[in-house]
Design a protein around this motif. Structure first.
Motif, PDB file in Angstrom:
ATOM      1  N   PHE A  92       0.834  -1.203   0.000  1.00 49.50           N
ATOM      2  CA  PHE A  92       0.000   0.000   0.000  1.00 49.50           C
ATOM      3  C   PHE A  92       0.868   1.252   0.000  1.00 49.50           C
ATOM      4  O   PHE A  92       0.596   2.215  -0.747  1.00 49.50           O
ATOM      5  N   LEU A  93       1.904   1.257   0.813  1.00 45.18           N
ATOM      6  CA  LEU A  93       2.793   2.418   0.875  1.00 45.18           C
ATOM      7  C   LEU A  93       3.613   2.566  -0.401  1.00 45.18           C
ATOM      8  O   LEU A  93       3.734   3.663  -0.950  1.00 45.18           O
ATOM      9  N   LEU A  94       4.146   1.455  -0.893  1.00 43.55           N
ATOM     10  CA  LEU A  94       5.085   1.518  -2.012  1.00 43.55           C
ATOM     11  C   LEU A  94       4.394   1.754  -3.354  1.00 43.55           C
ATOM     12  O   LEU A  94       4.942   2.452  -4.223  1.00 43.55           O
ATOM     13  N   LEU A  95       3.191   1.215  -3.534  1.00 44.60           N
ATOM     14  CA  LEU A  95       2.545   1.288  -4.840  1.00 44.60           C
ATOM     15  C   LEU A  95       1.229   2.057  -4.840  1.00 44.60           C
ATOM     16  O   LEU A  95       0.474   1.998  -5.815  1.00 44.60           O
ATOM     17  N   TYR A  96       0.963   2.795  -3.753  1.00 45.97           N
ATOM     18  CA  TYR A  96      -0.237   3.633  -3.743  1.00 45.97           C
ATOM     19  C   TYR A  96       0.035   4.964  -3.056  1.00 45.97           C
ATOM     20  O   TYR A  96       0.018   6.019  -3.699  1.00 45.97           O
ATOM     21  N   MET A  97       0.320   4.935  -1.778  1.00 43.15           N
ATOM     22  CA  MET A  97       0.449   6.173  -1.020  1.00 43.15           C
ATOM     23  C   MET A  97       1.662   6.999  -1.441  1.00 43.15           C
ATOM     24  O   MET A  97       1.537   8.195  -1.742  1.00 43.15           O
ATOM     25  N   VAL A  98       2.844   6.378  -1.479  1.00 46.22           N
ATOM     26  CA  VAL A  98       4.068   7.125  -1.814  1.00 46.22           C
ATOM     27  C   VAL A  98       4.018   7.665  -3.245  1.00 46.22           C
ATOM     28  O   VAL A  98       4.302   8.856  -3.473  1.00 46.22           O
ATOM     29  N   PRO A  99       3.668   6.850  -4.265  1.00 47.50           N
ATOM     30  CA  PRO A  99       3.575   7.412  -5.626  1.00 47.50           C
ATOM     31  C   PRO A  99       2.557   8.536  -5.741  1.00 47.50           C
ATOM     32  O   PRO A  99       2.812   9.541  -6.422  1.00 47.50           O
ATOM     33  N   LEU A 100       1.396   8.397  -5.093  1.00 44.00           N
ATOM     34  CA  LEU A 100       0.382   9.448  -5.181  1.00 44.00           C
ATOM     35  C   LEU A 100       0.853  10.736  -4.520  1.00 44.00           C
ATOM     36  O   LEU A 100       0.600  11.840  -5.037  1.00 44.00           O
ATOM     37  N   LEU A 101       1.518  10.623  -3.387  1.00 39.32           N
ATOM     38  CA  LEU A 101       2.050  11.819  -2.718  1.00 39.32           C
ATOM     39  C   LEU A 101       3.121  12.472  -3.589  1.00 39.32           C
ATOM     40  O   LEU A 101       3.171  13.711  -3.699  1.00 39.32           O
ATOM     41  N   ALA A 102       3.989  11.670  -4.192  1.00 39.94           N
ATOM     42  CA  ALA A 102       5.025  12.221  -5.071  1.00 39.94           C
ATOM     43  C   ALA A 102       4.404  12.914  -6.274  1.00 39.94           C
ATOM     44  O   ALA A 102       4.826  14.023  -6.660  1.00 39.94           O
ATOM     45  N   MET A 103       3.381  12.294  -6.877  1.00 40.23           N
ATOM     46  CA  MET A 103       2.724  12.900  -8.027  1.00 40.23           C
ATOM     47  C   MET A 103       1.973  14.177  -7.637  1.00 40.23           C
ATOM     48  O   MET A 103       1.978  15.165  -8.377  1.00 40.23           O
ATOM     49  N   ALA A 104       1.343  14.158  -6.467  1.00 39.72           N
ATOM     50  CA  ALA A 104       0.643  15.359  -5.997  1.00 39.72           C
ATOM     51  C   ALA A 104       1.619  16.510  -5.797  1.00 39.72           C
ATOM     52  O   ALA A 104       1.327  17.666  -6.142  1.00 39.72           O
ATOM     53  N   CYS A 105       2.791  16.226  -5.255  1.00 38.82           N
ATOM     54  CA  CYS A 105       3.822  17.246  -5.049  1.00 38.82           C
ATOM     55  C   CYS A 105       4.306  17.812  -6.388  1.00 38.82           C
ATOM     56  O   CYS A 105       4.404  19.038  -6.557  1.00 38.82           O
ATOM     57  N   LEU A 106       4.581  16.949  -7.352  1.00 31.74           N
ATOM     58  CA  LEU A 106       5.057  17.398  -8.656  1.00 31.74           C
ATOM     59  C   LEU A 106       3.990  18.191  -9.403  1.00 31.74           C
ATOM     60  O   LEU A 106       4.289  19.228 -10.022  1.00 31.74           O
ATOM     61  N   TYR A 107       2.748  17.739  -9.347  1.00 38.24           N
ATOM     62  CA  TYR A 107       1.677  18.470 -10.034  1.00 38.24           C
ATOM     63  C   TYR A 107       1.427  19.827  -9.388  1.00 38.24           C
ATOM     64  O   TYR A 107       1.071  20.792 -10.075  1.00 38.24           O
ATOM     65  N   SER A 108       1.590  19.913  -8.091  1.00 31.53           N
ATOM     66  CA  SER A 108       1.447  21.207  -7.409  1.00 31.53           C
ATOM     67  C   SER A 108       2.485  22.191  -7.931  1.00 31.53           C
ATOM     68  O   SER A 108       2.176  23.360  -8.215  1.00 31.53           O
ATOM     69  N   LYS A 109       3.723  21.724  -8.099  1.00 33.00           N
ATOM     70  CA  LYS A 109       4.780  22.582  -8.631  1.00 33.00           C
ATOM     71  C   LYS A 109       4.500  22.959 -10.083  1.00 33.00           C
ATOM     72  O   LYS A 109       4.753  24.096 -10.501  1.00 33.00           O
ATOM     73  N   ILE A 110       3.975  22.014 -10.853  1.00 36.11           N
ATOM     74  CA  ILE A 110       3.651  22.288 -12.253  1.00 36.11           C
ATOM     75  C   ILE A 110       2.573  23.360 -12.363  1.00 36.11           C
ATOM     76  O   ILE A 110       2.690  24.323 -13.131  1.00 36.11           O
ATOM     77  N   VAL A 111       1.508  23.212 -11.575  1.00 30.28           N
ATOM     78  CA  VAL A 111       0.401  24.173 -11.625  1.00 30.28           C
ATOM     79  C   VAL A 111       0.855  25.554 -11.178  1.00 30.28           C
ATOM     80  O   VAL A 111       0.513  26.567 -11.807  1.00 30.28           O
ATOM     81  N   LEU A 112       1.623  25.620 -10.108  1.00 29.32           N
ATOM     82  CA  LEU A 112       2.128  26.913  -9.637  1.00 29.32           C
ATOM     83  C   LEU A 112       3.029  27.568 -10.684  1.00 29.32           C
ATOM     84  O   LEU A 112       2.957  28.787 -10.913  1.00 29.32           O
ATOM     85  N   HIS A 113       3.869  26.779 -11.322  1.00 28.34           N
ATOM     86  CA  HIS A 113       4.759  27.319 -12.351  1.00 28.34           C
ATOM     87  C   HIS A 113       3.970  27.859 -13.534  1.00 28.34           C
ATOM     88  O   HIS A 113       4.265  28.955 -14.047  1.00 28.34           O
ATOM     89  N   MET A 114       2.972  27.121 -13.994  1.00 30.33           N
ATOM     90  CA  MET A 114       2.175  27.561 -15.126  1.00 30.33           C
ATOM     91  C   MET A 114       1.314  28.766 -14.770  1.00 30.33           C
ATOM     92  O   MET A 114       1.024  29.616 -15.621  1.00 30.33           O
ATOM     93  N   TRP A 115       0.905  28.871 -13.530  1.00 30.36           N
ATOM     94  CA  TRP A 115       0.084  29.996 -13.081  1.00 30.36           C
ATOM     95  C   TRP A 115       0.894  31.291 -13.064  1.00 30.36           C
ATOM     96  O   TRP A 115       0.401  32.359 -13.430  1.00 30.36           O
ATOM     97  N   ASN A 116       2.145  31.205 -12.647  1.00 25.63           N
ATOM     98  CA  ASN A 116       2.986  32.399 -12.494  1.00 25.63           C
ATOM     99  C   ASN A 116       3.735  32.781 -13.762  1.00 25.63           C
ATOM    100  O   ASN A 116       4.347  33.837 -13.826  1.00 25.63           O
ATOM    101  N   ARG A 117       3.689  31.929 -14.768  1.00 23.09           N
ATOM    102  CA  ARG A 117       4.484  32.172 -15.962  1.00 23.09           C
ATOM    103  C   ARG A 117       3.813  33.201 -16.868  1.00 23.09           C
ATOM    104  O   ARG A 117       2.599  33.185 -17.043  1.00 23.09           O
TER     105      ARG A 117
END
Length: 361
Positions: free
Chosen positions: A196-221
């Motif tokens: 559950f941690l290795l193939l669900y929780m950790v990947p989803l948290l990592a993807m959520a973090c990366l998408y947050s940075k992507i959205v913020l970057h596109m918003w401020n650009r």
């Protein structure tokens, strides 16, 4: 509370009703056809169109392959369990399928999660770190290979623990780490948390973090200049569509698989509560996990213009080829009929047959 008291908390588990069996079988059949057809078309379109053979689309093809493997293995297993429960068949083939079908089903799930993570990282590089190149074809190939190798290593235990046993004259396919049921259950709990941690929780948290940075970057650009603005806006629109597609895919994946993980945890850590859940609800929640494989191709078509054009091109070519073949056969038939008539009339000396023949040419 002693064991007998604990045992009294279990609810009577009833088999699935006929309505549930029929309804879910029809639903599984629809998902099977849509997922197999849709994902196969995704792979075919990318293969047929050189301009679609980008590194990102290579990852989409890998995702489609994972979804195909899921419906080919998990759907038959789910329908079998819906009607027969743990009942299985004996012999070498029975042992082989008992071990490999669950392994392949889990392998596809692990590959899907890891592929989504790689896709997110690729978009992160393309949007946030524009000066850096996205994943190269070579690195993408290595990443795709690793999604299967890592997933296979994590779920290799399925090949060990699944076995065929004979219980009171019935052949069953069950999951057992060791013969001691209590010790096997403890190992199941550790494995459940780890996966559950290795193939669900950790990947989803990592993807959520990366998408947050992507959205913020596109918003401020902001685009520097009017002429550059037009080109920049077109590129940004394409990037937003891809990011929106990926966020939607990841969100639906998380939503579809969360109920299954809840079921797994209840079954492993609180079996009395799990036994009290309606059987139809349990089967329906598991169904939605595999329905996700039929949703993904639809999302590719909705958000990806290149895929839409590729699909349209293939459909148009198929229809054109079919119509051309039909017209060709019709013309040949007319030619044969006309020629036959012309030859017949010439043979009897009644008239010339060249007029109609010239018109056909």
């Amino acid at each position: 509370m002693n064991v007998s008291d604990n045992s009294s908390q279990f609810c009577v588990v009833h088999p699935a009703t006929s309505a549930t069996q029929i309804g879910l079988t029809v639903a599984y059949f629809i998902v099977f056809c849509l997922a197999l057809l849709g994902n196969s078309l995704v792979i075919y379109v990318v293969h047929r169109h050189p301009k679609l053979r980008t590194t990102f689309n290579m990852l989409i093809v890998n995702m489609a392959a994972s979804d195909i493997l899921d419906v080919l293995t998990a759907v038959p297993l789910s329908v079998t369990y819906l009607f027969e429960g743990l009942k299985w068949f004996s012999g070498a083939v029975g042992v082989f399928l008992c071990k490999f079908l669950p392994f392949l089903a889990c392998l596809s799930i692990g590959s899907s999660v890891l592929t989504l993570t790689v896709m997110t990282f690729d978009r992160y590089l393309a949007v946030v770190h524009t000066m850096k190149r996205p994943l190269s074809p070579r690195i993408t190939t290595v990443a795709i290979t690793l999604t299967w190798v890592i997933s296979g290593a994590i779920f290799a235990t399925e090949l060990h623990k699944y076995t065929v046993i004979n219980d009171f004259g019935q052949t069953l396919c069950v999951s057992r780490w060791v013969e001691d049921l209590e010790e096997s259950h403890k190992m199941e709990m550790c494995e459940m948390v780890f996966r559950f941690l290795l193939l669900y929780m950790v990947p989803l948290l990592a993807m959520a973090c990366l998408y947050s940075k992507i959205v913020l970057h596109m918003w401020n650009r902001r685009a520097p200049g009017e002429h550059i603005d037009k080109n920049h806006q077109h590129i940004e629109r394409q990037k937003r569509k891809v990011v929106t597609m990926l966020v939607t895919i990841v969100t639906l994946f998380a939503i579809c698989w969360l109920p299954a993980h809840v079921n797994h945890f209840l079954f492993t850590f609180n079996l009395p509560l799990f036994s009290c859940l309606p059987t139809s609800l349990i089967f329906t929640l598991y169904f939605w996990t595999h329905a996700n494989t039929a949703i993904n191709p639809c999302l590719y078509l909705i958000f990806n213009e290149s895929f839409r054009e590729g699909f349209k091109h293939q459909v148009y070519n198929r229809l054109s080829t079919r119509n051309y073949s039909g017209r060709d056969r019709l013309s040949s038939a007319r030619f044969d009929t006309t020629s036959h008539t012309s030859l017949a009339t010439n043979k009897h000396g009644s008239r010339r047959g060249t007029g109609t023949f010239d018109t056909q040419l």
